[in-house]
Design an enzyme around this catalytic site. Structure first.
Site, PDB file in Angstrom:
ATOM      1  CG  HIS A  67       9.622 -25.039   0.382  1.00  0.00           C
ATOM      2  ND1 HIS A  67       8.368 -25.458   0.479  1.00  0.00           N
ATOM      3  CD2 HIS A  67      10.840 -24.371   0.754  1.00  0.00           C
ATOM      4  CE1 HIS A  67       8.224 -24.250   1.323  1.00  0.00           C
ATOM      5  NE2 HIS A  67       9.555 -23.504   1.608  1.00  0.00           N
ATOM      6  NE  ARG A 116      -6.816 -30.537   4.583  1.00  0.00           N
ATOM      7  CZ  ARG A 116      -5.986 -30.982   5.194  1.00  0.00           C
ATOM      8  NH1 ARG A 116      -6.355 -32.503   4.788  1.00  0.00           N
ATOM      9  NH2 ARG A 116      -4.694 -31.062   4.162  1.00  0.00           N
ATOM     10  CD  GLU A 120      -9.016 -34.383  10.580  1.00  0.00           C
ATOM     11  OE1 GLU A 120      -7.540 -34.702   9.267  1.00  0.00           O
ATOM     12  OE2 GLU A 120      -9.273 -33.148   9.687  1.00  0.00           O
ATOM     13  CG  ASN A 139      -3.452 -40.495   6.173  1.00  0.00           C
ATOM     14  OD1 ASN A 139      -3.984 -41.317   6.064  1.00  0.00           O
ATOM     15  ND2 ASN A 139      -2.748 -39.411   5.761  1.00  0.00           N
ATOM     16  CG  ASP A 140      -4.563 -36.054  11.680  1.00  0.00           C
ATOM     17  OD1 ASP A 140      -3.902 -36.694  11.792  1.00  0.00           O
ATOM     18  OD2 ASP A 140      -4.378 -34.925  10.672  1.00  0.00           O
ATOM     19  NE  ARG A 197      -0.186 -40.024  10.343  1.00  0.00           N
ATOM     20  CZ  ARG A 197       0.093 -40.186   8.747  1.00  0.00           C
ATOM     21  NH1 ARG A 197       1.246 -40.977   8.101  1.00  0.00           N
ATOM     22  NH2 ARG A 197      -0.596 -38.866   8.640  1.00  0.00           N
ATOM     23  CB  CYS A 240      -9.828 -38.098   1.596  1.00  0.00           C
ATOM     24  SG  CYS A 240     -10.053 -37.117   3.431  1.00  0.00           S
TER      25      CYS A 240
END
Length: 607
Positions: free
Chosen positions: A200, A344, A442, A465-466, A476, A513
């Site tokens: 946060h 998403r 992904e 990324n995935d 990673r 993306c």
């Protein structure tokens, strides 16, 4: 940590960059942590007095948190300030309060000690969790508990002395409480031992535009003598204590170069992303908060290519209802209008909805996450789908399902979408009957089945990324194998090509993306593979737009075809670097030490 140990010597500590920017100033060290209060017996005739003290401390804490929420709302907007609603919910946890009151009566000890013991047990359970989101929630509970104990002990948490000069704050962790009270005019940046990109505090720091670096491991002895100048690099994730004159000069040059670069790209702000031969590439932004909308639009993004809804879901500690979601998504549709927003659906792991009851998974990356989790909670998924549909009446909205691994998952999700459409029609609710539904690619199985998937959706969007992580079996976040995370791996390139070709063969568009989309080194390759849309971090928009403008799409196509024949990541990256030097020669972005280091690190990780 690097650097000599002598007094005044420069010390460099590497961490994780969570909020961009560069800050130079004195280091203000605050390593206070949630600590055990004194314990003493309480006579039976004083138990009721202890309970009254406890309830009064809870009420004082509620007022303080509410005040902090209002303070932050005035500075960043209500969305990020809503984080404090989760803190208020902790104070209203009936089971927690019941256990504290019962233990006070049974143990006959002071309330500070009892409260500390009960909360500490829960915090330790969270800290041991494998998932970082789960671990970072421990900080929120610790923050609230610390306030309660301060109020019980008569220590006024409001009375912390404000720094009298500009400074960089170094803390064990930057809690929302601390962040809310940060004087933006004095706090130049923050550095912490704990924390992560999804904490946060990091979220609020980005909203406040304060440079931040977390995960810094530095002996307290070094911090005690670090009373002079420090430099915080929120781009590379560095804390430099006692920077040398040469280091300060190099960063002054870097800051000047960044300023000149940004000025040189201003003319692209409101232009379409067109290649040198006139091909239009849709350039969108990835965002997490509504507070980013106006700045993203002003930077010239054509739309929102990925709205991650996870932070919106959890800022108040529980899933928002349909009306609240509809209002939130409607705002996105109204602000972005022409380009619209791709929303998403919830993409979280199985331990993020109700962490206190969750069963720990032995391997959460291969566990119940993304669409898998959503399909086990169809009521929550349907509420989100209905809200997205209702928001589509206000502007261009698209829906996207994450972590699809096969046709069964996709068809089940699409069936829920059809069900929601029918429900809204019966209820007389208006929505875009032509709302586009897409799928994230992904997972390697989805990429290999992209031809089948493309027949049933309106677009495909690759989350690199995935996809890279799963294709190469590399976590990673694991320092032992992170060097094997290689965007230029030939297997990844083939999956990207297969996905784009499948989309086009079925008459739909393909976007990308992941972080790879924002790396200029790979822009010629991704253009050549045929991606129709790039969605990048807001800070990368103008740089990627300039890169696109300097490239010929036909030459890029030939270049990509050549790269598909290479058999090692090193060969791919070296070819991309050579191309960048030639075709980006007219770029206003200088070939700075920073840029060379980035290219070098990519190259070395691919060898």
């Amino acid at each position: 940590m690097t650097g000599a140990a002598g007094p005044g010597a420069e010390i460099r500590v590497e961490g994780v960059a969570v909020s961009p920017g560069i800050a130079v100033g004195p280091l203000r060290v605050d390593l206070r942590r949630f600590s055990r209060p004194p314990s003493h017996p309480v006579a039976s005739n004083r138990i009721e007095g202890e309970l009254k003290r406890f309830r009064a401390a809870l009420e004082s804490t509620r007022k303080q948190i509410s005040a902090d929420r209002d303070t932050l709302a005035s500075r960043t907007g209500g969305e990020t300030a809503g984080i404090f609603d989760a803190h208020l919910q902790i104070l209203d946890d009936v089971e927690l309060l019941r256990r504290v009151e019962k233990r006070i009566s049974e143990a006959g000890r002071n309330v500070e000690s009892v409260f500390y013991d009960i909360v500490s047990t829960f915090i330790e359970r969270l800290r041991e969790a494998e998932n970082p989101f789960f671990r970072e929630r421990a900080t929120d509970i610790e923050d609230v508990a610390g306030r309660v104990i301060a109020n019980l002990s008569g220590t006024d948490p409001e009375s912390e002395s404000a720094a009298a000069e500009d400074h960089i704050l170094f803390a064990h962790d930057l809690t929302p409480f601390t962040a809310a009270r940060m004087d933006h005019r004095r706090a130049l940046g923050f550095a912490t031992v704990l924390g992560g990109y999804t904490s946060h505090a990091a979220i609020m720091a980005r909203a406040l535009q304060i440079p931040g670096v977390v995960g810094l491991h530095l002996p307290e002895a070094e911090l005690e003598r670090a009373t002079t100048t420090a430099l915080l690099d929120g781009y590379e994730g560095l804390l430099i204590i006692n920077p040398s004159p040469a280091t300060l000069e190099s960063y002054r040059a870097l800051a000047k170069a960044k300023e000149e670069r940004e000025g040189g790209l201003e003319h692209l702000r409101h232009r379409l992303a067109l290649t040198a031969d006139g091909l239009h590439i849709i350039l969108s932004a990835n965002i997490e908060f509504g507070s980013e909308l106006e700045s993203v639009r002003d930077l010239g993004a054509e739309g929102i290519g990925l709205y991650r809804t996870e932070f919106f879901f959890f800022e108040s500690g529980s899933p928002p209802d349909e009306d609240k979601q509809t209002a939130n998504y409607t705002r996105f549709a109204q602000v972005m209008q022409h380009g619209g927003v791709i929303i998403r659906t919830l993409d979280v792991g199985g331990d993020k909805l109700h962490p206190e009851f969750a069963e720990r998974e032995p391997n959460p990356f291969l566990g119940c996450r993304g669409i898998r989790l959503s399909l086990t909670e169809p009521a929550i998924l349907k509420t989100q789908i209905r809200a997205i549909l209702r928001a589509s009446a206000a502007g261009k909205v698209r829906l996207m399902f994450p972590m699809i691994s096969g046709m069964e998952e996709l068809r089940t999700a699409l069936a829920l979408l059809r069900e929601c459409r029918e429900e809204l029609r019966r209820e007389g609710q208006t929505f875009d009957e032509n709302l586009e539904a897409g799928c994230m690619i992904e997972v390697p199985s989805a990429a290999m089945q992209a031809d089948h998937i493309a027949r049933e959706v309106d677009f495909l969007s690759v989350g690199t990324n995935d996809l890279i992580q799963y294709t190469l079996a590399v976590d990673r976040g694991n320092e032992h194998v992170a060097h094997l995370y290689q965007p230029g791996h030939p297997a990844v390139l083939r999956l990207l090509k297969h996905t784009v070709d499948a989309a086009h063969a079925n008459g739909i568009w393909a976007g990308i993306c992941g972080e790879m989309a924002g790396e200029r080194l790979f822009t010629p390759l991704l253009l050549g593979l045929g991606f129709d849309e790039f969605s990048v971090s807001p800070s990368q928009l103008l740089e990627v737009k300039e890169a696109i403008s300097l490239l010929d799409s036909n030459q890029c196509r030939d270049f990509a075809e050549e790269l598909l024949l290479y058999d090692t990541p090193k060969a791919v990256v070296e070819a991309c670097a050579s191309w960048a030097k030639i075709h980006f020669a007219k770029s206003v972005i200088p070939q700075s030490k920073e840029g060379r280091r980035r290219e070098s690190s990519i190259s070395s990780s691919s060898s």
